[in-house]
Enzyme design. Structure first.
Site, PDB file in Angstrom:
ATOM      1  CG  ASP A  53      -0.502  -0.189   2.502  1.00 43.15           C
ATOM      2  OD1 ASP A  53       0.900  -0.180   2.526  1.00 43.15           O
ATOM      3  OD2 ASP A  53      -1.230  -0.157   3.616  1.00 43.15           O
ATOM      4  CB  SER A  54       4.708   1.662  -0.095  1.00 43.21           C
ATOM      5  OG  SER A  54       4.803   0.498  -0.689  1.00 43.21           O
ATOM      6  CG  ASP A  92       0.635  -4.031   2.257  1.00 47.86           C
ATOM      7  OD1 ASP A  92       0.762  -4.985   2.955  1.00 47.86           O
ATOM      8  OD2 ASP A  92       1.346  -3.293   1.756  1.00 47.86           O
ATOM      9  CE  LYS A 122       3.123  -6.053   4.102  1.00 40.79           C
ATOM     10  NZ  LYS A 122       2.491  -4.756   4.858  1.00 40.79           N
ATOM     11  CD  GLU A 124       0.245  -1.704   7.994  1.00 43.43           C
ATOM     12  OE1 GLU A 124      -0.182  -0.836   9.190  1.00 43.43           O
ATOM     13  OE2 GLU A 124       0.753  -1.165   7.283  1.00 43.43           O
ATOM     14  CD  GLU A 191       7.639  -0.133   8.246  1.00 42.96           C
ATOM     15  OE1 GLU A 191       7.847   0.951   7.666  1.00 42.96           O
ATOM     16  OE2 GLU A 191       6.617  -0.837   8.015  1.00 42.96           O
TER      17      GLU A 191
END
Length: 273
Positions: A53-54, A92, A122, A124, A191
């Protein structure tokens, strides 16, 4: 220059990633968001390609990862999957598409898998997203976890500084890693946390642990492709090693093109029909 691949794997799978950890071979992971770059990265031998999602930052110019939508992530993931022959493609699930509602989480994961052809998703977080993780895994979708600095929670943290330096947060991170493994996650990204803590996590859980700003004593490393290739130029954290300076190369090439057009040097007779 030789290209180093983990082995002559025709297609990297979650099972083979586990084998890499078991025999102590490091796992390489990079982001990609489009067909052309994904094909190059895959051909170079990267084990995992993360459609991060970057993309919200490096492709769309947003300040955070929060604005990117599920439809946009599926678009990027589809573009990447069409280029990849070897790497495991992980996508993501974007902010707001899985937190707090396990049914929505499952729908989001299924859409990503069906519409993009990706191999895993993925998410978070730890205990707070347990139900979503379990629901996604119940459908047979592989899940990679992400702990430490979780960019989707940036407004909660208020800063991109190193996470889990205090004992309480470090302890929770270890507990969350154990929880994600027990739920069935195949790997975890850590991270921007202290290297000693990352080492402890990698030794505590049996699944692969991929670090970004988490030291060397984890099972693999991930970087954002635009950062390590020097396309972005203002973002230079300590953990980033820049392997090229493509921004300068591109600036020079485009500048020479503009010059040649203005000087009526391009196209010349050999470049005309």
């Amino acid at each position: 220059m030789s290209i180093h691949k983990s082995s002559d794997l025709k297609r990297v799978t979650t099972h083979q990633l586990q084998e890499l950890k078991n025999r102590g071979e490091k796992i390489s992971m990079l982001t990609a968001y489009d067909f052309s770059m994904a094909g190059i990265i895959d051909a170079a031998g990267v084990d995992i390609i993360l459609v991060g999602d970057s993309a919200s930052n490096v492709m769309a110019g947003h300040e955070t990862t929060l604005p990117i939508t599920l439809d946009q992530m599926i678009y990027h993931a589809s573009s990447v999957v069409r280029a990849v022959n070897r790497a495991l493609v992980v996508v993501d699930i974007p902010f707001g598409s899985y937190q707090g509602n396990s049914s929505e989480a499952l729908r989001s994961a299924i859409r990503i898998m069906k519409e993009s052809g990706a191999h895993a998703v993925k998410v978070e977080g730890g205990a707070e997203i347990k139900e979503s993780v379990l629901r996604i895994l119940s459908a047979g979708v592989p899940v990679m976890g992400h702990l430490g600095l979780t960019p989707q929670s940036i407004y909660k943290f208020g800063t991109y500084t190193v996470r889990a330096k205090e004992d309480a947060e470090a302890e929770k991170l270890i507990e969350d890693a154990i929880l994600l493994e027990s739920c069935g996650c195949f790997a975890i990204v850590l991270e921007k946390i202290p290297a000693k803590l990352a080492k402890k996590v990698a030794e505590t859980v049996n699944i692969p642990v991929i670090g970004i700003g988490a030291g060397q004593d984890v099972d693999g490393q991930v970087l954002v492709m635009h950062d390590m290739l020097g396309i972005t130029h203002e973002f230079k954290p300590r953990f980033l090693r820049q392997y090229a300076d493509l921004r300068t190369t591109i600036l020079d090439a485009v500048g020479r093109y503009v010059h040649d057009v203005k000087a009526k040097d391009f196209p010349n007779s050999k470049e005309s029909y």
